[in-house]
Design a protein around this motif. Structure first.
Motif, short mmCIF file in Angstrom:
data_model
loop_
_atom_site.label_atom_id
_atom_site.label_comp_id
_atom_site.label_asym_id
_atom_site.label_seq_id
_atom_site.Cartn_x
_atom_site.Cartn_y
_atom_site.Cartn_z
N VAL A 2 0.85 -1.18 0.00
CA VAL A 2 0.00 0.00 0.00
C VAL A 2 0.89 1.23 0.00
CG1 VAL A 2 -1.76 1.26 1.25
CG2 VAL A 2 -1.78 -1.25 1.25
N GLN A 3 0.61 2.17 -0.88
CA GLN A 3 1.42 3.37 -0.98
C GLN A 3 0.57 4.59 -1.23
OE1 GLN A 3 4.95 3.77 -0.55
NE2 GLN A 3 4.02 5.80 -0.31
N VAL A 24 -4.07 6.65 -3.31
CA VAL A 24 -3.66 5.45 -2.58
C VAL A 24 -3.58 4.29 -3.56
CG1 VAL A 24 -4.18 3.88 -0.69
CG2 VAL A 24 -4.77 6.30 -0.51
N PHE A 25 -2.41 3.66 -3.61
CA PHE A 25 -2.18 2.54 -4.51
C PHE A 25 -2.04 1.25 -3.70
CE2 PHE A 25 -1.69 5.11 -8.22
CZ PHE A 25 -1.15 6.30 -7.76
N GLY A 26 -2.62 0.18 -4.19
CA GLY A 26 -2.37 -1.14 -3.63
C GLY A 26 -3.26 -1.56 -2.48
N TYR A 27 -4.24 -0.71 -2.10
CA TYR A 27 -5.12 -1.09 -0.99
C TYR A 27 -6.31 -1.85 -1.55
CZ TYR A 27 -5.38 -0.34 4.05
OH TYR A 27 -5.29 -0.50 5.41
N THR A 28 -6.43 -3.12 -1.21
CA THR A 28 -7.47 -3.95 -1.81
C THR A 28 -8.74 -4.02 -0.96
OG1 THR A 28 -6.48 -5.92 -0.79
CG2 THR A 28 -5.76 -5.35 -3.02
N VAL A 29 -8.72 -3.45 0.23
CA VAL A 29 -9.92 -3.45 1.06
C VAL A 29 -10.81 -2.30 0.66
CG1 VAL A 29 -8.79 -4.59 2.99
CG2 VAL A 29 -8.79 -2.10 2.86
N SER A 30 -12.12 -2.42 0.92
CA SER A 30 -13.07 -1.39 0.51
C SER A 30 -13.28 -0.32 1.58
CB SER A 30 -14.40 -2.03 0.13
OG SER A 30 -14.94 -2.73 1.24
N THR A 31 -12.97 -0.63 2.81
CA THR A 31 -13.19 0.31 3.91
C THR A 31 -11.90 0.49 4.70
OG1 THR A 31 -15.51 -0.38 4.06
CG2 THR A 31 -14.60 0.85 5.92
N TYR A 32 -11.47 1.72 4.82
CA TYR A 32 -10.27 2.03 5.59
C TYR A 32 -10.28 3.50 5.94
CZ TYR A 32 -8.58 3.39 0.92
OH TYR A 32 -8.46 3.94 -0.33
N CYS A 33 -9.39 3.90 6.81
CA CYS A 33 -9.27 5.30 7.21
C CYS A 33 -8.14 5.96 6.43
CB CYS A 33 -8.96 5.42 8.70
SG CYS A 33 -10.33 4.97 9.78
N MET A 34 -8.37 7.20 6.05
CA MET A 34 -7.33 8.05 5.50
C MET A 34 -7.22 9.28 6.36
SD MET A 34 -5.77 6.91 2.79
CE MET A 34 -5.07 8.47 2.22
N ASN A 77 -9.65 6.46 -5.99
CA ASN A 77 -8.86 6.09 -4.79
C ASN A 77 -8.04 7.28 -4.30
OD1 ASN A 77 -9.76 3.42 -4.74
ND2 ASN A 77 -8.17 2.77 -6.15
N THR A 78 -8.67 8.43 -4.25
CA THR A 78 -7.99 9.66 -3.91
C THR A 78 -8.74 10.41 -2.83
OG1 THR A 78 -7.04 9.85 -6.14
CG2 THR A 78 -7.12 11.86 -4.82
N VAL A 79 -7.99 10.97 -1.91
CA VAL A 79 -8.53 11.80 -0.85
C VAL A 79 -7.93 13.20 -0.99
CG1 VAL A 79 -8.58 12.15 1.64
CG2 VAL A 79 -8.95 9.88 0.71
N TYR A 80 -8.74 14.21 -0.74
CA TYR A 80 -8.32 15.59 -0.91
C TYR A 80 -8.36 16.33 0.42
CZ TYR A 80 -9.44 14.37 -5.73
OH TYR A 80 -9.51 13.75 -6.94
N LEU A 81 -7.56 17.37 0.52
CA LEU A 81 -7.62 18.29 1.65
C LEU A 81 -7.67 19.70 1.07
CD1 LEU A 81 -7.62 18.46 4.76
CD2 LEU A 81 -5.16 18.94 4.62
N GLN A 82 -8.84 20.30 1.10
CA GLN A 82 -9.01 21.68 0.66
C GLN A 82 -8.70 22.59 1.83
OE1 GLN A 82 -9.81 22.98 -2.45
NE2 GLN A 82 -9.40 24.97 -1.49
#
Length: 130
Positions: A2-3, A24-34, A77-82
């Motif tokens: 995971v990267q 996020v690359f390589g995370y195969t689970v559907s639910t996780y925290c960022m 698979n992207t999270v943003y911070l505005q």
């Protein structure tokens, strides 16, 4: 492996805005925290915002509420911070991180503590000038 990979840092004047991205690359689970974290020179790393990917819950540090907004694009698979209304105290290296902490397993919440996250990006620098 995971990267998370951050982008979008830079320099801005006080009162300005920036948007950080974390793919996020390589995370195969559907639910996780960022989470988004920052570390200024000589200070400890602090959490500023976190999000439950696949669930939608949001959490913010009191110091950034109303100015920073975390969001996700699940398809990318992207999270943003505005980040709006930036001030010099927001200057720091910003990191994104991913993980499945105990709090997520127990009650679907994501922490702001760095210890709750296993996978970390390399960081991106944000400089706010007065």
């Amino acid at each position: 492996q995971v990267q998370p990979v951050e982008s979008g840092g830079g320099s801005v004047q006080a009162g300005g805005s920036l948007r950080l991205s974390c793919a996020v690359f390589g995370y195969t689970v559907s639910t996780y925290c960022m989470g988004w974290f920052r570390q200024a020179p000589g200070k400890e790393r602090e959490g500023v915002a976190s999000i439950l990917v696949g669930g939608g819950g949001l959490w913010y540090a009191d110091s950034v509420k109303g100015r920073l907004t975390i969001s996700q694009d699940s398809a990318k698979n992207t999270v943003y911070l505005q980040m709006n209304s930036l001030n010099p105290e927001d200057s720091a290296d910003y990191y994104c991180a991913a993980g499945r902490p105990v709090s997520m397993i127990l009650d679907s919440t994501c922490p702001l503590a760095p210890s709750g996250f296993r996978y970390w990006g390399q960081g991106t620098q944000v400089t706010v000038s007065s």
